[in-house]
Write a protein that holds these residues in place. Structure first.
Motif, PDB file in Angstrom:
ATOM      1  N   ALA A 123      45.014  43.934  46.153  1.00  0.00           N
ATOM      2  CA  ALA A 123      45.814  45.146  45.914  1.00  0.00           C
ATOM      3  C   ALA A 123      45.371  46.279  46.828  1.00  0.00           C
ATOM      4  CB  ALA A 123      45.707  45.567  44.454  1.00  0.00           C
ATOM      5  N   LEU A 124      44.075  46.410  47.054  1.00  0.00           N
ATOM      6  CA  LEU A 124      43.563  47.444  47.947  1.00  0.00           C
ATOM      7  C   LEU A 124      44.044  47.231  49.372  1.00  0.00           C
ATOM      8  CD1 LEU A 124      41.699  49.867  48.510  1.00  0.00           C
ATOM      9  CD2 LEU A 124      39.853  48.211  48.848  1.00  0.00           C
ATOM     10  N   VAL A 125      43.949  46.006  49.859  1.00  0.00           N
ATOM     11  CA  VAL A 125      44.384  45.713  51.228  1.00  0.00           C
ATOM     12  C   VAL A 125      45.884  45.928  51.378  1.00  0.00           C
ATOM     13  CG1 VAL A 125      44.623  43.852  52.920  1.00  0.00           C
ATOM     14  CG2 VAL A 125      42.462  44.158  51.724  1.00  0.00           C
ATOM     15  N   LEU A 126      46.676  45.432  50.439  1.00  0.00           N
ATOM     16  CA  LEU A 126      48.130  45.603  50.529  1.00  0.00           C
ATOM     17  C   LEU A 126      48.534  47.067  50.395  1.00  0.00           C
ATOM     18  CD1 LEU A 126      49.419  42.505  48.547  1.00  0.00           C
ATOM     19  CD2 LEU A 126      49.488  42.894  51.010  1.00  0.00           C
ATOM     20  N   THR A 127      47.832  47.827  49.555  1.00  0.00           N
ATOM     21  CA  THR A 127      48.135  49.249  49.422  1.00  0.00           C
ATOM     22  C   THR A 127      47.829  49.999  50.714  1.00  0.00           C
ATOM     23  OG1 THR A 127      47.670  49.173  47.053  1.00  0.00           O
ATOM     24  CG2 THR A 127      47.628  51.339  48.096  1.00  0.00           C
ATOM     25  N   LEU A 128      46.702  49.687  51.327  1.00  0.00           N
ATOM     26  CA  LEU A 128      46.368  50.345  52.594  1.00  0.00           C
ATOM     27  C   LEU A 128      47.339  49.960  53.702  1.00  0.00           C
ATOM     28  CD1 LEU A 128      42.469  50.173  52.600  1.00  0.00           C
ATOM     29  CD2 LEU A 128      43.916  52.172  52.278  1.00  0.00           C
ATOM     30  N   LEU A 129      47.709  48.693  53.766  1.00  0.00           N
ATOM     31  CA  LEU A 129      48.661  48.258  54.794  1.00  0.00           C
ATOM     32  C   LEU A 129      50.022  48.913  54.601  1.00  0.00           C
ATOM     33  CD1 LEU A 129      47.842  44.459  55.142  1.00  0.00           C
ATOM     34  CD2 LEU A 129      47.382  46.277  56.797  1.00  0.00           C
ATOM     35  N   THR A 130      50.453  49.048  53.361  1.00  0.00           N
ATOM     36  CA  THR A 130      51.750  49.670  53.095  1.00  0.00           C
ATOM     37  C   THR A 130      51.685  51.187  53.277  1.00  0.00           C
ATOM     38  OG1 THR A 130      52.243  47.906  51.530  1.00  0.00           O
ATOM     39  CG2 THR A 130      53.585  49.869  51.389  1.00  0.00           C
ATOM     40  N   THR A 131      50.583  51.796  52.883  1.00  0.00           N
ATOM     41  CA  THR A 131      50.450  53.249  53.016  1.00  0.00           C
ATOM     42  C   THR A 131      50.447  53.670  54.484  1.00  0.00           C
ATOM     43  OG1 THR A 131      49.210  53.354  50.966  1.00  0.00           O
ATOM     44  CG2 THR A 131      49.022  55.235  52.425  1.00  0.00           C
ATOM     45  N   TYR A 132      49.788  52.902  55.330  1.00  0.00           N
ATOM     46  CA  TYR A 132      49.719  53.242  56.749  1.00  0.00           C
ATOM     47  C   TYR A 132      50.840  52.605  57.570  1.00  0.00           C
ATOM     48  CZ  TYR A 132      45.292  55.411  55.757  1.00  0.00           C
ATOM     49  OH  TYR A 132      44.314  56.230  55.235  1.00  0.00           O
ATOM     50  N   HIS A 133      51.859  52.082  56.897  1.00  0.00           N
ATOM     51  CA  HIS A 133      53.097  51.577  57.507  1.00  0.00           C
ATOM     52  C   HIS A 133      52.879  50.416  58.482  1.00  0.00           C
ATOM     53  CE1 HIS A 133      55.137  54.893  55.633  1.00  0.00           C
ATOM     54  NE2 HIS A 133      54.305  55.744  56.212  1.00  0.00           N
ATOM     55  N   PHE A 134      51.885  49.571  58.209  1.00  0.00           N
ATOM     56  CA  PHE A 134      51.742  48.351  58.989  1.00  0.00           C
ATOM     57  C   PHE A 134      52.711  47.286  58.500  1.00  0.00           C
ATOM     58  CE2 PHE A 134      47.444  50.142  59.693  1.00  0.00           C
ATOM     59  CZ  PHE A 134      47.528  50.254  61.065  1.00  0.00           C
ATOM     60  N   THR A 135      52.934  47.276  57.208  1.00  0.00           N
ATOM     61  CA  THR A 135      53.876  46.360  56.582  1.00  0.00           C
ATOM     62  C   THR A 135      54.421  47.048  55.335  1.00  0.00           C
ATOM     63  OG1 THR A 135      54.192  44.130  55.717  1.00  0.00           O
ATOM     64  CG2 THR A 135      52.130  45.201  55.184  1.00  0.00           C
ATOM     65  N   VAL A 192      55.330  46.305  51.348  1.00  0.00           N
ATOM     66  CA  VAL A 192      55.344  45.486  50.148  1.00  0.00           C
ATOM     67  C   VAL A 192      55.810  46.409  49.028  1.00  0.00           C
ATOM     68  CG1 VAL A 192      54.002  44.020  48.613  1.00  0.00           C
ATOM     69  CG2 VAL A 192      53.428  44.119  51.029  1.00  0.00           C
ATOM     70  N   LYS A 193      56.865  46.029  48.359  1.00  0.00           N
ATOM     71  CA  LYS A 193      57.568  46.913  47.429  1.00  0.00           C
ATOM     72  C   LYS A 193      56.664  47.562  46.389  1.00  0.00           C
ATOM     73  CE  LYS A 193      61.354  46.886  44.121  1.00  0.00           C
ATOM     74  NZ  LYS A 193      62.380  46.089  43.478  1.00  0.00           N
ATOM     75  N   TYR A 194      55.832  46.807  45.733  1.00  0.00           N
ATOM     76  CA  TYR A 194      55.046  47.326  44.621  1.00  0.00           C
ATOM     77  C   TYR A 194      53.764  48.024  45.062  1.00  0.00           C
ATOM     78  CZ  TYR A 194      58.205  44.604  41.801  1.00  0.00           C
ATOM     79  OH  TYR A 194      59.328  44.104  41.216  1.00  0.00           O
ATOM     80  N   PHE A 195      53.457  47.984  46.330  1.00  0.00           N
ATOM     81  CA  PHE A 195      52.211  48.571  46.806  1.00  0.00           C
ATOM     82  C   PHE A 195      52.450  49.793  47.691  1.00  0.00           C
ATOM     83  CE2 PHE A 195      51.285  44.163  45.867  1.00  0.00           C
ATOM     84  CZ  PHE A 195      50.154  44.289  45.105  1.00  0.00           C
ATOM     85  N   ASN A 196      53.610  50.452  47.556  1.00  0.00           N
ATOM     86  CA  ASN A 196      53.877  51.619  48.381  1.00  0.00           C
ATOM     87  C   ASN A 196      53.219  52.887  47.841  1.00  0.00           C
ATOM     88  OD1 ASN A 196      55.499  51.839  46.193  1.00  0.00           O
ATOM     89  ND2 ASN A 196      57.369  52.325  47.298  1.00  0.00           N
ATOM     90  N   ASP A 197      52.587  52.825  46.680  1.00  0.00           N
ATOM     91  CA  ASP A 197      51.765  53.916  46.173  1.00  0.00           C
ATOM     92  C   ASP A 197      50.526  53.292  45.520  1.00  0.00           C
ATOM     93  OD1 ASP A 197      52.858  52.821  43.916  1.00  0.00           O
ATOM     94  OD2 ASP A 197      54.028  54.570  43.359  1.00  0.00           O
ATOM     95  N   TYR A 198      49.717  54.111  44.898  1.00  0.00           N
ATOM     96  CA  TYR A 198      48.443  53.625  44.364  1.00  0.00           C
ATOM     97  C   TYR A 198      48.544  53.121  42.932  1.00  0.00           C
ATOM     98  CZ  TYR A 198      46.372  55.722  48.457  1.00  0.00           C
ATOM     99  OH  TYR A 198      46.049  56.025  49.725  1.00  0.00           O
ATOM    100  N   TYR A 199      49.726  52.985  42.401  1.00  0.00           N
ATOM    101  CA  TYR A 199      49.915  52.611  40.999  1.00  0.00           C
ATOM    102  C   TYR A 199      49.365  51.207  40.693  1.00  0.00           C
ATOM    103  CZ  TYR A 199      52.263  52.640  36.479  1.00  0.00           C
ATOM    104  OH  TYR A 199      52.532  52.610  35.143  1.00  0.00           O
ATOM    105  N   MET A 200      49.708  50.224  41.503  1.00  0.00           N
ATOM    106  CA  MET A 200      49.215  48.858  41.272  1.00  0.00           C
ATOM    107  C   MET A 200      47.704  48.774  41.471  1.00  0.00           C
ATOM    108  SD  MET A 200      51.430  46.766  40.185  1.00  0.00           S
ATOM    109  CE  MET A 200      50.798  45.159  40.555  1.00  0.00           C
ATOM    110  N   LEU A 201      47.200  49.511  42.439  1.00  0.00           N
ATOM    111  CA  LEU A 201      45.755  49.531  42.656  1.00  0.00           C
ATOM    112  C   LEU A 201      45.043  50.127  41.456  1.00  0.00           C
ATOM    113  CD1 LEU A 201      43.361  49.057  44.547  1.00  0.00           C
ATOM    114  CD2 LEU A 201      43.765  51.336  45.471  1.00  0.00           C
ATOM    115  N   GLN A 202      45.590  51.183  40.882  1.00  0.00           N
ATOM    116  CA  GLN A 202      44.977  51.790  39.710  1.00  0.00           C
ATOM    117  C   GLN A 202      45.013  50.852  38.508  1.00  0.00           C
ATOM    118  OE1 GLN A 202      47.316  55.365  39.606  1.00  0.00           O
ATOM    119  NE2 GLN A 202      45.674  56.580  40.500  1.00  0.00           N
ATOM    120  N   TRP A 203      46.116  50.143  38.316  1.00  0.00           N
ATOM    121  CA  TRP A 203      46.187  49.182  37.215  1.00  0.00           C
ATOM    122  C   TRP A 203      45.187  48.046  37.401  1.00  0.00           C
ATOM    123  CZ3 TRP A 203      47.525  49.465  32.485  1.00  0.00           C
ATOM    124  CH2 TRP A 203      48.541  50.306  32.076  1.00  0.00           C
ATOM    125  N   SER A 204      45.042  47.580  38.634  1.00  0.00           N
ATOM    126  CA  SER A 204      44.101  46.484  38.860  1.00  0.00           C
ATOM    127  C   SER A 204      42.659  46.944  38.660  1.00  0.00           C
ATOM    128  CB  SER A 204      44.302  45.882  40.246  1.00  0.00           C
ATOM    129  OG  SER A 204      44.001  46.812  41.246  1.00  0.00           O
TER     130      SER A 204
END
Length: 89
Positions: free
Chosen positions: A19-31, A33-45
């Motif tokens: 979740a951390l890697v996907l959140t960072l990749l999505t936040t910095y616009h490398f890729t 991923v729908k559910y990782f465009n903010d920190y919500y999933m990272l916080q839940w995990s």
């Protein structure tokens, strides 16, 4: 029972890392991923992983002095939930 909780703890750690890697990749616009465009999933995990690890440490506790680590995990989980409640994501 102990092996199951320990396995769930490590699965939580792996999911949190992913979740951390996907959140960072999505936040910095490398890729994207729908559910990782903010920190919500990272916080839940993080919340789930900290609760599982607190239960794991309470079960494997050898003496009463080792209560600091589970309490720390619960505090981290509560702080994470507070930030989710305050919509910081």
């Amino acid at each position: 029972m102990k092996r199951t909780i320990s396995l769930l703890g490590w699965i939580g750690v792996i999911f949190t890392i992913i979740a951390l890697v996907l959140t960072l990749l999505t936040t910095y616009h490398f890729t994207y991923v729908k559910y990782f465009n903010d920190y919500y999933m990272l916080q839940w995990s993080i919340f789930g992983t900290m609760i599982i690890w607190a239960v794991n440490m309470i079960i494997f506790r050898s003496n009463f002095k080792n209560i600091v680590y589970p309490i720390t995990c619960v505090i981290i989980a509560c702080v994470t939930m507070f930030f989710m409640y305050m919509k910081v994501f």
